[in-house]
Write a protein that holds these residues in place. Sequence first.
Motif, PDB file in Angstrom:
ATOM      1  N   GLN B 190       0.838  -1.194   0.000  1.00  0.00           N
ATOM      2  CA  GLN B 190       0.000   0.000   0.000  1.00  0.00           C
ATOM      3  C   GLN B 190       0.874   1.245   0.000  1.00  0.00           C
ATOM      4  O   GLN B 190       1.724   1.416   0.870  1.00  0.00           O
ATOM      5  CB  GLN B 190      -0.938  -0.013   1.206  1.00  0.00           C
ATOM      6  CG  GLN B 190      -1.903  -1.194   1.162  1.00  0.00           C
ATOM      7  CD  GLN B 190      -3.060  -1.049   2.126  1.00  0.00           C
ATOM      8  OE1 GLN B 190      -3.537   0.054   2.374  1.00  0.00           O
ATOM      9  NE2 GLN B 190      -3.524  -2.171   2.660  1.00  0.00           N
ATOM     10  N   ALA B 200      -4.969   9.937   2.969  1.00  0.00           N
ATOM     11  CA  ALA B 200      -5.363   8.652   3.562  1.00  0.00           C
ATOM     12  C   ALA B 200      -6.004   7.729   2.541  1.00  0.00           C
ATOM     13  O   ALA B 200      -6.913   6.987   2.851  1.00  0.00           O
ATOM     14  CB  ALA B 200      -6.291   8.889   4.741  1.00  0.00           C
ATOM     15  N   ALA B 201      -5.537   7.784   1.280  1.00  0.00           N
ATOM     16  CA  ALA B 201      -6.083   6.892   0.261  1.00  0.00           C
ATOM     17  C   ALA B 201      -4.954   6.149  -0.450  1.00  0.00           C
ATOM     18  O   ALA B 201      -4.565   6.484  -1.557  1.00  0.00           O
ATOM     19  CB  ALA B 201      -6.913   7.678  -0.748  1.00  0.00           C
ATOM     20  N   PRO B 202      -4.417   5.140   0.236  1.00  0.00           N
ATOM     21  CA  PRO B 202      -3.316   4.389  -0.374  1.00  0.00           C
ATOM     22  C   PRO B 202      -3.805   3.574  -1.566  1.00  0.00           C
ATOM     23  O   PRO B 202      -4.971   3.180  -1.621  1.00  0.00           O
ATOM     24  CB  PRO B 202      -2.877   3.471   0.762  1.00  0.00           C
ATOM     25  CG  PRO B 202      -4.108   3.284   1.585  1.00  0.00           C
ATOM     26  CD  PRO B 202      -4.829   4.594   1.527  1.00  0.00           C
ATOM     27  N   LYS B 203      -2.908   3.326  -2.506  1.00  0.00           N
ATOM     28  CA  LYS B 203      -3.194   2.418  -3.608  1.00  0.00           C
ATOM     29  C   LYS B 203      -2.323   1.188  -3.456  1.00  0.00           C
ATOM     30  O   LYS B 203      -1.222   1.248  -2.924  1.00  0.00           O
ATOM     31  CB  LYS B 203      -2.897   3.111  -4.939  1.00  0.00           C
ATOM     32  CG  LYS B 203      -3.914   4.173  -5.328  1.00  0.00           C
ATOM     33  CD  LYS B 203      -3.708   4.617  -6.766  1.00  0.00           C
ATOM     34  CE  LYS B 203      -4.900   5.406  -7.279  1.00  0.00           C
ATOM     35  NZ  LYS B 203      -5.279   6.548  -6.390  1.00  0.00           N
TER      36      LYS B 203
END
Lengths: 433, 433
Positions: B190, B200-203
Amino acid sequence: MPTTESWLLIDPASHFSLANIPFGIISTPTDSTPRPAVAIGNYALDLHLFAREGGFALLSPFESHAQSVFNARTLNAFAALGRSVHKEVRKYLQEIFCRETPYPSVLKTNEELKKKALIPLKDVQNHLPLEIGDYTDFFAGKNHAYNIGVLFRGKNNALQPNYVHLPVAYHGRASSVVVSGTALRRPSGQILFDTKTNPAAPKFSPCMKLDIELELGMFICKGNDLGSPIDVNSAEQNIFGYVLMNDWSARDIQMFEYIPLGPFNAKNFGTTISPWVVLADTLAPFATHGIKNDTTLQKYLQEERTDSALDINLQVDITTSKGYTTTITRTNAKNLVWSWPQMIAHHSISGCSLRTGDLFGSGTISGTEPKSQGSLLEQIQGGTVPMKLEGDEERKFLEDGDTITIKGWSGEEGSLVGFGECSGTILPAVRFD
Amino acid sequence: MPTTESWLLIDPASHFSLANIPFGIISTPTDSTPRPAVAIGNYALDLHLFAREGGFALLSPFESHAQSVFNARTLNAFAALGRSVHKEVRKYLQEIFCRETPYPSVLKTNEELKKKALIPLKDVQNHLPLEIGDYTDFFAGKNHAYNIGVLFRGKNNALQPNYVHLPVAYHGRASSVVVSGTALRRPSGQILFDTKTNPAAPKFSPCMKLDIELELGMFICKGNDLGSPIDVNSAEQNIFGYVLMNDWSARDIQMFEYIPLGPFNAKNFGTTISPWVVLADTLAPFATHGIKNDTTLQKYLQEERTDSALDINLQVDITTSKGYTTTITRTNAKNLVWSWPQMIAHHSISGCSLRTGDLFGSGTISGTEPKSQGSLLEQIQGGTVPMKLEGDEERKFLEDGDTITIKGWSGEEGSLVGFGECSGTILPAVRFD
């Protein structure tokens, strides 16, 4: 099969009912060689002796393995055989002990073997059940993570941004994992006593903030090759079973050392586990929902089932050197936001290899009610409110001579699936003169 | 004894001169059983065979141990015998290979044994030299810690307050330590690609910032009991020897995961070590001063000697899939602010037990000159300045097919004490479809 009905007299309050059959490693005063056993009622069945005397003759094809895996000082070889074998062996042992056993001559009516192979638990010395390869401690107890976060950073920033996206964890110290009953010395280390006026002048001292962490432990039975992640929806096949765990923590040592690489000496002086591994299959009937996670998870963490938490009652008792015992915590192992399969999937997603005997800790398990927190730090609200104990004592952190005993069980009297105890006493710090 | 003078033809440029005699574990196409060996010139001496054929008959009382410790798949049993034995065995093997050997019949004139026991290194498969109990990675490369600190926090807060007071470390992952030559898959995890607009939006992605960390590794020969710290001034007796280490690091995975418990998946996909353990005694003549620490240390970290750093030349080469090789780093292992005895003393001060086979990493070793940094992150100044490579290529972080080779040596041609190579190639990430 009414699981209470054994030809062996089993107290209905026993953690080791016929529904359990947990595996461990024992030695005895007359034979100091550590060897596999199962616990049943007030007895251990010596599996080395049982196998040698043909106890598994009726269980082919396991019989060919039994001589070797139970002629070992750890459960690693047995664990490595995989869950279908664990299931089969447990079921067979349940049948052996069942009142209406189909195989009475194996043990029920074999007075000589009963006398040799059934050893009162009070005469048994327990050892670590498996040789631990690596020990990883997770942080999946969301209530604990939140409570600690509030104490350090306030309510609005209690949880770090990563917390709901992945099971945060750190690599622990396998060499310092000890079996229940092992006394531990209070650690010493570098501590900041006066953070305000002198933030960079630590003093060397015995730990003054020695704490507990109530956790569940999990042993890996089957690993993966380096570079080959484990799928979250098959990860249950990698689980051997569970133990209770106390991840003793030196809060003041941790405070000075942990930035930026995490806790080190604050944890590596000792981690205590209960001696009997309750098999994954044994706990399958106690599957339940964990703490709900509203985050949309990455695919590798998405489980098909939603009930892979475990409904296990947990209790923490403190016994002071004056001999008084107080129950300080009652909670349940379902208070985790990440499941064991999710922890396995995350641990291996990088390609990290897991091996037979690896130990995972859940992270501290806390409920949301009063007296349900798994660490003293939470119960005493960061150090401001002492706990009242029996015998007119009180505690913030642990004192020398204190004994912490964790108990855990699922199910009802007569068919309890319990862990026994995970217990440890704090000895005074080493003197450095 | 002029150390070049062996009856065996040894290239003066060989890392494995008569002054070295490093220990490792080998197998061969005709015998796949891993077994102990020493490296000398272009050969490995098969110690299992040498011992079995009476090679140590003249070395009592070691002879009685030789059969068992060299009839093993790891060096743990040999290491556990302690430094006086390692010293004696190395000296004896030097005498065996010396041109004017006092024992010519043992090997020099024993054509049959020479033919069987001396195996060209090109025919040898190396294995991990010891079974690793726990692996701990320190952070003792002060220049690296400073450079990284500047990148993340600026010059004024580059080093954390604890840095000069104690050897910061974290527990690493023993299962993922591999021997030189093992290819590693690029890890996935991540990653925050856009930290500013969406923190706060991991890929989920293959690592895009795959880095190296040039380190020295150290193996423990003799451990301590839980609760019994090791004194800094006797800690050299706990050191078996040294290897080169590449602590591969996924910088982007680390960035999202590491608060508050430290690096986890960013490191546990693989750590590469060189195969031959150079004994502590072998490196004793190369003792030197490390980076000076002006802090008044706690007593448990105060060494009587001031020259317990090691003068070892280190070099890092990258070979791209096009076949061009560029040396990207030249530095020296003395660039550490904490000595190995200090690391041992700190690791055990809490009571933590060390065991035979435990592995310590030094932390990334960087000099202060250009092209002396042990990580790509430092060389590319956080990602802003690509490195120019041979073949008209450039790099920020590692690409698939890149091979990193670390070399290390002390001394002069003819009597080099070298480690050989610590090498690994990056394979493409696992595909998750």
